[in-house]
Design an enzyme around this catalytic site. Sequence first.
Site, short mmCIF file in Angstrom:
data_model
loop_
_atom_site.label_atom_id
_atom_site.label_comp_id
_atom_site.label_asym_id
_atom_site.label_seq_id
_atom_site.Cartn_x
_atom_site.Cartn_y
_atom_site.Cartn_z
N SER A 147 39.35 5.87 -34.14
CA SER A 147 40.40 6.26 -33.20
C SER A 147 41.72 6.09 -33.91
CB SER A 147 40.38 5.38 -31.96
OG SER A 147 40.85 4.10 -32.31
N LYS A 148 42.80 6.40 -33.19
CA LYS A 148 44.12 6.26 -33.81
C LYS A 148 44.38 4.81 -34.23
CE LYS A 148 46.24 10.39 -32.41
NZ LYS A 148 45.97 10.87 -31.07
#
Length: 486
Positions: A252-253
Amino acid sequence: MTDIRVRMAPSPTGLFHIGSARTTLFNYLYAKRYGGKFILRIEDTDQARSTREFEQDIIAGIQWLGLDFDEGPGKSGEFGPYYQMQRLDLYQQTAQEMLDKKLAYRCYCTAAELEAEREQQRQNKQPPKYSGKCRHLSAAQIADYEADGRSSVVRFSMPEKVVAFVDLIKGEIKVDIGLSGDLVILKTDGVATYNFANVVDDHLMRISHVIRGEDHISNTPKQIVMYEAMGWEIPQFAHIPLILNQDRSKMSKRSGPTSVTSYREEGFLPEALVNFLSLLGWSPGTDREMFSLADLEQAFDVTKVQSSPAVFNMDKLLWFNGQYLRLLPQADLISRCRPYLEPQLGYWNEAVEGAIVQIMPLIFERLTKLQDVWSLCDFFFADSVAYDLGLIQPGNKTSMECQQAIELLIKELLNIQHWQTPEIETVMRAAVETSGWKIGELFMLTRIAVTGRKNSPPLFETMAVLGQSKVITRLQVALNKFSQPS
Ligand code: GLU
């Protein structure tokens, strides 16, 4: 056989993610392999989160990877426009058609009414689902709502059934959509929602294969029933498995920099990223690892993508990048390194260029990403190098012995007339004999004194490029350190 038309349909709500880059690659390759068309469609209906900067980052990233599209923003194409916000009339027309065919209805429920309904369901321990209250409104009720000036959304009447489809990667998938509730397809402001706009566009753009991330798999059944309701041909679906971090957590980010831009800025080559991404979930069935984009266009087969998640191995990506860097002609490599060197040096001129030409052969074996180039060669340009005395002094030698050895090195190296690698090597080997030191110890002391580090490019070549005066000066500094330890 129908024409192969695939698409990448990014929402410009974030920088171009490495996972989206893989999806783009797989779409591109599918089109190439089967002589089809690759379309880019910008899904910008989330107006609050979509930005022009993100859109440009995505398009620039796609082009940087070399995955150019046949139709899309900035290109002509008979199925445009390729921005969803420029296609609102098409969604409104289709929604009207659905209303006319009683496949959809206007829903006048207010936000407060919907919340009250959900609250009731929570209390009854039921899953939240729109009750379908407005599905069967009488003409009189509708007239009342309209007279009250209530706004309405358009909802699609979801059938309650099990939807089955064959995914090209995951095989047969069956989903009971009974719990979905009637989907809003057009909001009060006339903007279409994701699932609806996606279906209308894939239909109108004659998309034959929808290749996308597995995070969309729960949307597919809802989309299929809309195709069915409209009597439209249903595309084939291929859902690409997730990418996991090395520790198998979901990427994910928060996993660190995950945008293609950040990889570009760190100095990864597009060829390396393409090669690496192609093998995230796909294997050619042989040991071969190096694939150019042109090779992949021949070899890649989306149906052979594994259905389990792919693990992102950073070391592997670095390895690929190193391989591709080493394939570059030296002049090209140097010009790609320049943006990483010039800001550190604060200038760039012919002398620097000349030095880099000498340095590059010494360091390029160890270069994995361009961003690291400065840390591999900074000591060539520095006025002095820093290190701890403890690092340079072998455990079995006294300070006095170190001083004597350095004095010997200085004396012998000063005698060299032609400061070239073979002459330096001869002198250094002779100094080993004279000093009685072990070869590894004397060379390590020299290496640290002249480069400030234990790992450097080959010693004699490094000394040759550094130049006689810099080497002597640095040995003198080491000598001083031993004579006046702080
Ligand atoms: N716009 C969607 C997204 O960015 C993609 C939809 C699709 O590929 O069907 O996730």
